[in-house]
Structures are given as structure tokens and as C-alpha cells.
Design a protein around this motif. Structure first.
Motif, mmCIF file in Angstrom:
data_model
loop_
_atom_site.group_PDB
_atom_site.id
_atom_site.type_symbol
_atom_site.label_atom_id
_atom_site.label_comp_id
_atom_site.label_asym_id
_atom_site.label_seq_id
_atom_site.Cartn_x
_atom_site.Cartn_y
_atom_site.Cartn_z
ATOM 1 N N MET B 302 -5.856 2.478 -55.129
ATOM 2 C CA MET B 302 -4.833 2.237 -54.123
ATOM 3 C C MET B 302 -3.923 1.097 -54.542
ATOM 4 S SD MET B 302 -5.897 2.616 -50.181
ATOM 5 C CE MET B 302 -4.207 2.426 -49.675
ATOM 6 N N ALA B 303 -4.529 0.050 -55.074
ATOM 7 C CA ALA B 303 -3.719 -1.089 -55.486
ATOM 8 C C ALA B 303 -2.742 -0.673 -56.583
ATOM 9 C CB ALA B 303 -4.628 -2.220 -55.967
ATOM 10 N N ILE B 304 -3.255 0.069 -57.574
ATOM 11 C CA ILE B 304 -2.380 0.507 -58.667
ATOM 12 C C ILE B 304 -1.254 1.388 -58.128
ATOM 13 C CG2 ILE B 304 -2.264 1.875 -60.761
ATOM 14 C CD1 ILE B 304 -5.049 1.118 -61.424
ATOM 15 N N SER B 305 -1.605 2.352 -57.244
ATOM 16 C CA SER B 305 -0.579 3.244 -56.691
ATOM 17 C C SER B 305 0.455 2.458 -55.912
ATOM 18 C CB SER B 305 -1.210 4.275 -55.746
ATOM 19 O OG SER B 305 -2.176 5.006 -56.412
ATOM 20 N N LEU B 306 -0.038 1.490 -55.137
ATOM 21 C CA LEU B 306 0.857 0.683 -54.327
ATOM 22 C C LEU B 306 1.859 -0.043 -55.196
ATOM 23 C CD1 LEU B 306 0.951 -0.056 -51.278
ATOM 24 C CD2 LEU B 306 0.019 -2.245 -51.938
ATOM 25 N N VAL B 307 1.340 -0.717 -56.230
ATOM 26 C CA VAL B 307 2.220 -1.489 -57.105
ATOM 27 C C VAL B 307 3.258 -0.585 -57.751
ATOM 28 C CG1 VAL B 307 2.270 -2.764 -59.263
ATOM 29 C CG2 VAL B 307 0.596 -3.353 -57.522
ATOM 30 N N THR B 308 2.808 0.556 -58.277
ATOM 31 C CA THR B 308 3.737 1.488 -58.924
ATOM 32 C C THR B 308 4.813 1.940 -57.954
ATOM 33 O OG1 THR B 308 1.746 2.332 -59.993
ATOM 34 C CG2 THR B 308 3.785 3.498 -60.423
ATOM 35 N N ASN B 309 4.376 2.330 -56.751
ATOM 36 C CA ASN B 309 5.281 2.783 -55.711
ATOM 37 C C ASN B 309 6.321 1.726 -55.364
ATOM 38 O OD1 ASN B 309 6.186 4.321 -53.502
ATOM 39 N ND2 ASN B 309 4.114 5.113 -53.282
#
Lengths: 294, 326, 348
Positions: B302-309
Motif C-alpha cells: 500500500m505504501a509503495i502504491s500510494l507513493v507511486t500514485n
């Protein structure tokens, strides 16, 4: 002496330039690569669709659509999964669309620009949450202690659908001219009546397009259903308070099997799913074109 | 006497009886309240999801702390868990997929906007969109039964024949592994990225490209110098969106990656990604710590997706601001 | 606007059709008023599949069972997302506490076969525990290895890489297999251990019995462990395993029966049901990788009464469905143990 690229005379030494030839070669090369990429994409599509059609078409018989999934070593079809998927997707639409439309209305009609931007960010982030995390979320708050059910599956899918439909609705609402709203308000119609009786009907086409596209996406989602509606009886059932079998989960299970009959069923089920997704996509295109034409 | 009630909410219009005015305001307030509730609820939902994931991951966060992220271990017997192998798998498969997908997507977009006559461009654009519409579970089915075996029997031996001196192409060909998974991810990213790129290229002002051509550049040079440069932020955003999709893809990946536990140099070897490991092991976690560790993987995901987003959105927003200012 | 209406009506009609046809097709099931849901072991799935229609007829219980692996069965019943869990691995002390007053009852007995995909062998493969451990530890990597040749002098072993396939999900079959390997190889026990999910140093993972069976059927040189019913249904050739009596045994009914012949006269705890690697006295045909499979039932849930009926039926009449699928009927001592445990299921 100006030399336009196209009029170089290759036999005139004063005009020939290796650099130019190299540039032309590069140009041709890039053209070939571009065409190649497009062909590759089309090729892969044809390959995947072709394989699905070729391997799935044999298993498509009357039994396939009327028999439930088979138990170990028996015959069967995907009737129960079709019914389950239809019910879950229908419930998902019922759960998600009203909320999504309301959020979009709030963003377009009521919210201050900063709140609107905040909500846009919220929706975009929600859109980026992986489907599997949504599945685990619903599992953690609902399934634990209560068991799986089709309703929980629909809720998980609704969370996935919400940002898509909300964004689509918001974009449609923004396109509707301000003059429409202002005319209505000037005539004495209340704001909420304006929104529901004037603005929304004008937006219905766009909202429907957004919903149809979202349905096409959500109908193929497997991960959330694995956690919320995967342990289901091998019979056609409409009991939404228990888990119902679904098409994506059925394909997922068939894919692993060593039994060629199961694999054939998997291909056929994939064919059904792809046809549904393609038809809905084409439907959405027809809508949006109809809207644009008006 | 003025019959216009200016203290009423906008839209209350001409004054009627007192009751009518109150009823109208009630409708407005109610409706606004419901819409506000829906919006607040959506924001709350997002927060709740993040909270719940962390809450379920807590036993593992407590036990391992941040070092979980760079520990390479996954042993349910000795209850040692660490995410490194899966972070590596996620990073590697996504990187391979991006390196392959971005040029192909740009190529497709260029083909559709620059090279193809309109009659050809429309159906091909539709076909690329249809590729995006294929559900991941169908790609996974195709991956297990058709693509994986093909990669093992033809592609990997080919790579090993010509490039076998590279450690990434060492080891024995396998139908389940990092390479088939990365290739399936490529197939998923290409339609999204190419659609976005196509939109971007269509918006490049014609006068800029025309100017380049007038100055004597070839078609490709004008594309490289003008179109791509102009659209670069957008392409970056498209790349990040594709990346986000690749990170979160659990189903198709778990079917072709082979569920390996360790980090391997060879791309032919099995491995696992964050999303795929969650999908394959969450339901069968045999202890609280294992379940917590799997949720810890979800939190990292989730953290990775959030940052990318967020980064993608920041780029897009800055891009739009710059464009509007220009 | 018209198109929108048409589409909405179409969607509604679709849902209506689905509901109507669903009701019509589900009508016979509507007469069965109790439904029980269970999940877990794929090992026992072939047998449970036969039980579902039979138990429906006997008690009107609408039984739903889906395979998610033994680990998921344990987790599911612990979280009370299902009425019962099925696992080939008995619960550890921690898991038993977490489950909060559950009983673990053996309800079927079968064996884990070792199927392989090696063309042109010219006979059935013979293998022993030490060699199998070394294969799964990654120390033996080719079919023409000396250790395998020694056990199979008459077979033509090709120069083919061995691909060990294991269960990537939490599996009771993994528990059984690693239990056997841990008891015959101390190196395996210390390096990998015995659990439903272990860290195999080499090989390819696949989900479910169907998954591993699928990989083996598609990969030459592959070898895996899967319950014998799956091997049988998919027409795999499985290996003969050397037992302590020095003979090579097959996972047939006789092999399983001899493996359980050394149980104590009165079984009082689950730890006495460990039947891997049976002693020499078990017999020449004792198959070393046999296992009981268990049902895990909360003693005080709402559906406990129905589950009690189900389990009682399963350990008595249900056993007759076993033999064609190579499930050996429970020995009398184990049945008696099962009865005693079933009595603990109170119901609310």
C-alpha cells in the motif's frame, strides 16, 4: 545554398551528407519500430483471444450453461458461477453508484475548490489501492466471525467501483454548462431540485457510460472475491447471504487443475467472461458516441 | 414590502409561505448533507482501509519492526519472516515490465498518432483498448497453460543460447518464474501506457512540430525533439500509473511466478512479489505472526502504491499548471 | 437518453433472468434447510465430494466444501468464517489455543504419493527417504544421479534435470511429506523442518493438489508429493518408497492398512496418530508416507449440532466411499477415539 531534405541529389557529391543518410535511416528504423510495436500489441491480443476462443469453444455446450461446477471427477458447467457473478455485480452497482454519484455531485456542486481537490486526491488514491488489499480489508472487518457472503463480495467490488464511477460522473457534471443550472435557479427551483431534476438527467448518459466501463473492469476482478466469496456450494443458488461462486474465481480454480476437462472449462469460462467484457466495452463506446452526437 | 427573502439559501427563490420556505431549505440541507456524508464516507473509507491493514499487521510490526523490510527470510517453521525477497521480486518484475512496456507503448502511440492513416488508426486503437480490458485472471490462465510453457520451451533456451554468459539468464528454463511473470505484466501495462501516451501526443501543439519540420528535421527528429520532450512529464506519469498497476497485480502474477522464497540472480528462477505472496498465503497462514507478516507485506504494498500514485498525480498537476501558464 | 433507458432495462432484465433461473434451478436445494460450510485440505476433497450428495440425502444437510489448503482450513475455523475446517496436519498447541475450544477428529485415512514425469523409464521408480530428502534439499539435481541409479539398476534413467514441485499454499500434504522427510533425514529436519508451509531450498511452487499435479503433468523431469487420489485420477505414475522393512511399498489400500497396524489398542491422543515411517514390524508392504486427515470443529458454535451429525456419519457410513479413492476405512481404535471426541461437541 539551401538544401531541403527531399531534394538531395544522391549523385551530387557537394550535396551528399552521411549525416543525412544516417538520419533518414534512423527515421525509417523508428517507423519500423513503431509499426512493429503496434503489430506486437495487435498480435498479442489476437494470440490471447485466439487461444481462448480456440480452446474454449468446444466446451461451450448446453450443459456448460445449465450445470453447476462439478465436484471431484464429475461433469459440470458454470451455471452457478454465472448466476453468482451476475448477482454480485448487480449488487455492487447498487451499492456503489448512488454513493459515487453523490460524491461527484458534492464535488461539482457544493464543495469549495480546496475540498474538491482533496476529494479528487482521495478518489485517485482509493483507485490506486490494489484490489487484493480491498479484499483483505473486507475480510478483516466483515468476514472474520461472520463467514463469507455474496454481499461482502459485492461490497469489496463496490469499493473498487466507487472511484471510477465518481470520477466519470464528476467529469460529466463539469461539462454541463453553468447556464443550465443558473437558469433553473433563477426560475426559483431549489438547488437540490436543480441538481436532481435538471443536471442529473443531462448527465445520465455520461454516468451510464462510466458505470458500464466500471462494470466491465469489476466483473473480471478475482482477488477481492477470493477472500469474500470463494467457499461456495457447487449448485446454482441465489442466497446472497452465503458465498456464491463467481466466474473469475472459477477460472482461477480451473487454471490450476491437471484435469484437461477442467482446463477446457476454464477456457470456456474465460471466453464467456471476455465476451461479456468486450460487449460491455463496445456498449460504453456506443453510449459515449451517442452522447457526443447529441 | 419586499417579497424577496434574501436570508434564504441560494435557490430559495421568490418567497412563498413560511412553511414552504422552511421545507425548501430542508430539502437543500438534507441533500447537501447526504452528499457530504457520501464524500466524508469515502475519505473515511480510505483512512479505514489504511488503518485496518496496519492494525492486522501489528503483531508482525511489533515483532520485527522496520527491519522486516530488508530481511530476507520466510520460514513459517521457525517463525522468521522478512519482506526482502518479495520487495526484490516486485521491483524486478515491475522494472523488467516497464523497460519493455514503455518503448512499446510510445511506439504504439506514435504509430497511432503519426504514422497510421485514420482508417487504420481507429480499429488498432480499439484493439489496444480491448487488450486493456482482458481480465487479469484470463491472462493468468493463458499464462499458466500456454505462455509459461512457451517461455520455458522456446524463449528461455533462446536467451540462454545467445546470452547465457549473463547470470540473469543462467539456470534452467522454467515455466514458472520471474521472466514469465514480468512478461505478463508487460502485456498488462502496455495498453494503459499507450492510451495515455496517445492522448498526450494528440495534444502536442501542431505549430511546434511543424516548426521543427520546417527547420529541416526528419519526422523522427521532430518527434524526439518536440513531441516526446513536450509530453515527457505526461509519459512519466503514464509510466508511474503503469507501475502502480504492476505493483498491485496479484492474480496473474501468482499464477505464473512459482511462489519462490528466496532471491535469485537468474530471471528463470521462481520468485514472488508482494501482491502475489499475499494472494497465495494469506488464507493459509498458520499462526498469528504469519498472518501479521502477510499483512505487513500488504502495508508495504500500500505504501509503495500510494507513493507511486501521489508522485504521478503531482507530476500531472504540475504539468497542467505549467501548460496553463504557458 | 433513450439508449440509457434501454441499457438500464437490459441490465435489470439480465438480473431478473439470473434470479429467476437461479431460483428455478435451486428449487430442489430449497428443501434442504441446514447448510454447513467447511474449507481446508485438498487431500480429503475427493472423499468429501462423494459425501456431499450422500449427506444431503441422509440428513438434509446442504454441505459446501471448498479447497483452500489445510492451513486455510485451520485459519478459517479459528476465525469462525466456516463451520468446520479440514486439515491433514493436527493442530499445534498454539493453534489449538487460538481456535478456542475446538476438537480435532480424524475422519479419513490415506497416503501421499510421489508422482513423477520421466519419460522412457521402463518401469516404476523406486526411491527411499534419504534420496527424496536430498532431492528436495537440492543436493540431487539430475535423474541419472548415482544415488537414484543405485536404487533402480534396471531402469534407463535419462540425463534430465529434476524439478521438485511443492505446495506454495499452506498444505497438510506438505506437513505429511515433511514429517516423513524429517523423520528419515536429520539434515532435512534441521534445514527445512516439518510444517504446513516450509521454506524449500529449491523447486517450483504451485497452489493446491491440482496445482502441483498440473505442473508435473506439464514439466518433464518434475516430481512432487500429492495425495494418492489425485495421482490416480490424473493417471500419474507414482514411485515405490522403501520402508523400514527394506521392501518397496505402494500407496494402495494394503500399504496404508499395514502402515496403521502398529497403533496402540486404545488411542487417547492425536500424537499417537503419527504413522509416517512405520517400524519394521508394520509389515513388508507398509507405505511410509500415510496420514490421517482431520476435521476441526468448534465445540460450542451454532451449527455444532449439525456438524456433529456430519462427523459421526463421516467416520461411520462415510468410510465406505473411501476405498475406490484409496482412502482406507478408519481402524476401529481410531473410530473409537473419534466417537469420544465427537461427544465433546456440545452445540449451543
Amino acid at each position: 545554398m539551401s538544401t531541403v531534405a527531399e531534394t538531395i541529389d544522391p549523385y551530387d557529391i557537394t550535396q551528399r551528407s552521411n549525416g543525412l543518410r544516417r538520419r533518414r535511416i534512423t527515421e525509417k528504423l523508428m517507423g519500423v519500430l513503431a509499426i512493429g510495436s503496434a503489430l506486437a500489441a495487435v498480435g498479442i491480443l489476437a494470440l490471447v483471444l485466439g487461444t481462448v476462443i480456440y480452446k474454449g469453444i468446444d466446451a461451450l455446450d448446453a450443459d456448460f450453461f445449465t450445470q453447476p461446477r462439478p465436484l471431484f471427477g464429475a461433469e459440470g458447467g458454470i451455471a452457478d458461477a454465472l448466476v453468482g457473478s451476475a448477482l454480485i455485480v448487480a449488487m455492487c452497482v447498487i451499492f456503489a453508484v448512488p454513493v459515487a454519484v453523490l460524491v461527484a455531485i458534492y464535488m461539482a456542486e457544493y464543495a469549495s475548490p480546496r475540498v474538491s481537490v482533496f476529494l479528487r486526491i482521495v478518489l485517485d488514491v482509493l483507485n490506486g489501492v490494489p484490489a487484493i488489499v480491498v479484499g483483505i480489508f473486507i475480510f478483516g472487518i466483515l468476514v472474520v466471525g461472520h463467514g463469507q457472503s455474496a454481499i461482502f463480495g459485492a461490497l469489496a467490488l463496490a469499493i473498487l467501483m466507487l472511484p471510477m464511477v465518481a470520477r466519470a460522473t464528476q467529469e460529466v457534471l463539469e461539462v454541463i454548462p453553468r447556464s443550465l443550472r443558473e437558469a433553473s435557479l433563477a426560475l426559483g427551483v431549489t438547488k437540490w431540485r436543480t441538481t436532481t431534476s435538471i443536471v442529473l438527467p443531462a448527465a445520465v448518459g455520461g454516468i451510464l457510460t462510466g458505470v458500464v466501463i466500471a462494470v466491465a473492469r469489476v466483473a473480471g476482478e478475482t482477488a477481492p472475491l477470493l477472500f469474500t466469496s470463494s467457499i461456495a456450494a457447487n449448485q446454482v443458488s441465489t442466497d446472497v447471504f452465503h458465498a456464491l461462486p463467481t466466474l473469475p474465481v472459477a477460472i482461477f480454480t480451473f487454471a490450476d487443475s491437471a484435469d484437461p476437462a477442467d482446463q477446457a472449462r476454464g477456457w470456456a469460462a474465460a471466453l464467456v467472461l471476455i465476451v461479456f467484457v468486450l460487449v460491455t466495452n463496445i456498449l460504453a463506446k456506443v453510449f459515449s458516441r451517442g452522447r457526443a452526437g447529441r | 414590502m419586499s417579497t424577496i427573502d434574501d436570508s434564504a439559501a441560494p435557490g430559495a427563490g421568490l418567497a412563498g409561505t413560511g412553511l414552504e420556505r422552511r421545507g425548501l431549505r430542508l430539502g437543500d440541507t438534507l441533500f447537501r448533507g447526504v452528499a457530504l456524508a457520501a464524500s466524508a464516507g469515502s475519505a473515511f473509507l480510505l483512512g479505514w482501509i489504511a488503518f485496518k491493514v496496519l492494525d492486522l499487521a501489528w503483531p508482525s510490526i511489533e515483532e520485527f519492526g522496520l527491519s522486516f523490510i530488508w530481511t530476507d527470510a520466510w520460514d513459517p517453521v521457525t517463525e522468521q519472516f522478512g519482506a526482502l525477497a518479495f520487495v526484490y521480486g516486485t521491483a524486478l518484475t515491475s522494472a523488467i515490465a516497464l523497460v519493455l512496456a514503455v518503448p512499446i507503448s510510445i511506439g504504439i502511440a506514435l504509430f497511432l498518432t503519426e504514422l497510421a492513416p485514420r482508417r487504420v488508426a481507429a480499429p488498432i486503437a480499439t484493439m489496444v483498448e480491448l487488450l486493456a480490458a482482458i481480465p487479469s485472471v484470463v491472462l493468468g490462465l493463458w499464462g499458466i497453460l500456454v505462455f509459461g510453457p512457451w517461455v520455458a520451451q522456446h524463449l528461455e533456451p533462446l536467451l540462454q543460447n545467445y546470452l547465457g554468459f549473463l547470470p540473469i539468464f543462467s539456470g534452467s528454463p522454467s515455466q514458472a518464474g520471474i521472466l514469465p511473470a514480468a512478461l505478463v505484466l508487460t502485456i498488462m501495462i502496455v495498453p494503459i501506457a499507450s492510451a495515455i501516451c496517445r492522448e498526450l501526443f494528440l495534444r502536442v501543439p501542431r505549430d511546434l512540430t511543424d516548426g521543427a519540420l520546417a527547420l529541416g528535421s526528419t519526422r523522427w527528429e521532430s518527434i524526439r525533439g518536440v513531441t516526446l520532450a513536450y509530453a515527457a512529464p505526461g509519459i512519466a506519469a503514464a509510466v508511474l500509473l503503469g507501475l502502480g498497476r504492476a505493483f498491485g497485480e496479484a492474480i496473474a502474477v501468482t499464477q505464473v511466478i512459482g511462489g519462490g522464497n528466496s532471491i535469485n540472480v537468474s530471471w528463470f528462477a521462481t520468485g514472488d512479489t508482494l501482491a502475489s505472496r499475499i494472494a497465495s498465503q494469506y488464507q493459509g497462514a498458520t499462526s498469528q505472526l504469519q498472518a501479521g507478516s502477510i499483512l505487513y507485506l500488504a502495508a508495504i504494498l500500500m505504501a509503495i502504491s500510494l507513493v507511486t500514485n501521489v508522485v504521478a498525480q503531482v507530476i500531472v498537476r504540475r504539468f497542467e499548471k505549467a501548460r496553463r501558464a504557458a | 437518453m433513450k439508449k440509457a433507458l434501454v441499457a438500464t432495462f437490459a441490465l435489470a432484465a439480465l438480473v431478473a433472468i439470473a434470479l429467476v433461473s437461479g431460483r428455478a434451478a435451486a428449487a430442489p436445494a430449497a428443501t434442504q434447510d441446514t447448510s454447513l460450510t467447511g474449507t481446508g485440505s485438498s487431500f480429503v476433497f475427493p472423499l468429501v465430494s462423494k459425501w456431499i450428495p450422500a449427506v444431503g440425502q441422509a440428513y438434509g444437510i446442504n454441505l459446501t466444501y471448498s479447497l483452500t489448503g489445510s492451513g486455510a482450513g485451520i485459519a478459517g475455523v479459528t476465525a469462525r468464517t466456516v463451520d468446520f475446517g479440514a486439515s491433514d496436519a493436527p493442530l499445534s498447541a498454539d493453534q489449538l489455543t487460538a481456535c478456542k475450544s475446538c476438537v480435532v477428529i480424524p475422519w479419513a485415512l490415506s497416503a501421499t504419493s510421489i508422482p513423477y514425469n520421466v519419460p522412457g523409464l521402463g518401469g516404476r521408480l523406486r526411491i527411499d527417504g534419504a534420496t527424496l530428502s536430498n532431492i528436495y534439499l537440492g543436493k540431487i539435481t539430475n535423474w541419472n544421479d548415482a544415488a537414484i541409479k543405485k536404487l533402480n539398476p534396471k531402469l534407463s534413467l535419462p540425463n534430465l534435470k529434476i524439478t521438485p514441485v511443492f505446495r506454495s499454499d499452506s498444505s497438510g500434504t506438505t506437513y505429511n511429506f515433511t514429517e516423513y522427510l524429517s523423520s528419515v533425514s536429520s539434515e532435512f529436519r534441521s534445514k527445512v523442518g516439518n510444517n504446513t508451509a516450509v521454506n524449500f531450498p529449491t523447486g517450483v511452487g504451485a497452489r493446491g493438489s491440482a496445482g502441483v499435479a498440473g505442473v508435473v503433468s506439464k514439466t518433464e523431469g518434475a516430481l512432487t508429493y500429492v495425495d494418492v487420489a489425485y495421482s490416480l485420477t490424473n493417471h500419474f505414475t507414482f514411485a515405490a518408497i522403501k520402508n523400514r522393512a527394506g521392501a518397496y511399498a505402494l500407496p494402495g489400500l494394503r500399504g496404508i492398512k499395514q502402515a496403521v497396524s502398529q497403533l496402540p489398542k486404545k488411542v487417547t491422543s492425536l500424537s499417537q496418530l503419527k504413522i509416517v515411517d512405520p517400524p519394521k514390524s508394520a509389515g513388508k508392504q507398509a507405505y511410509p508416507i500415510s496420514t490421517f486427515t482431520y476435521v476441526i470443529v468448534p465445540t460450542n458454535s451454532k451449527s455444532a449440532g449439525d456438524v456433529r451429525k456430519l462427523v459421526y456419519w463421516a467416520v461411520t457410513q462415510g468410510q465406505q466411499f473411501g476405498p475406490p479413492l484409496l482412502f482406507q476405512p478408519l481402524p476401529v481404535t481410531v473410530q473409537a477415539f473419534a466417537y469420544r471426541e465427537i461427544k465433546k461437541i456440545q452445540g449451543v
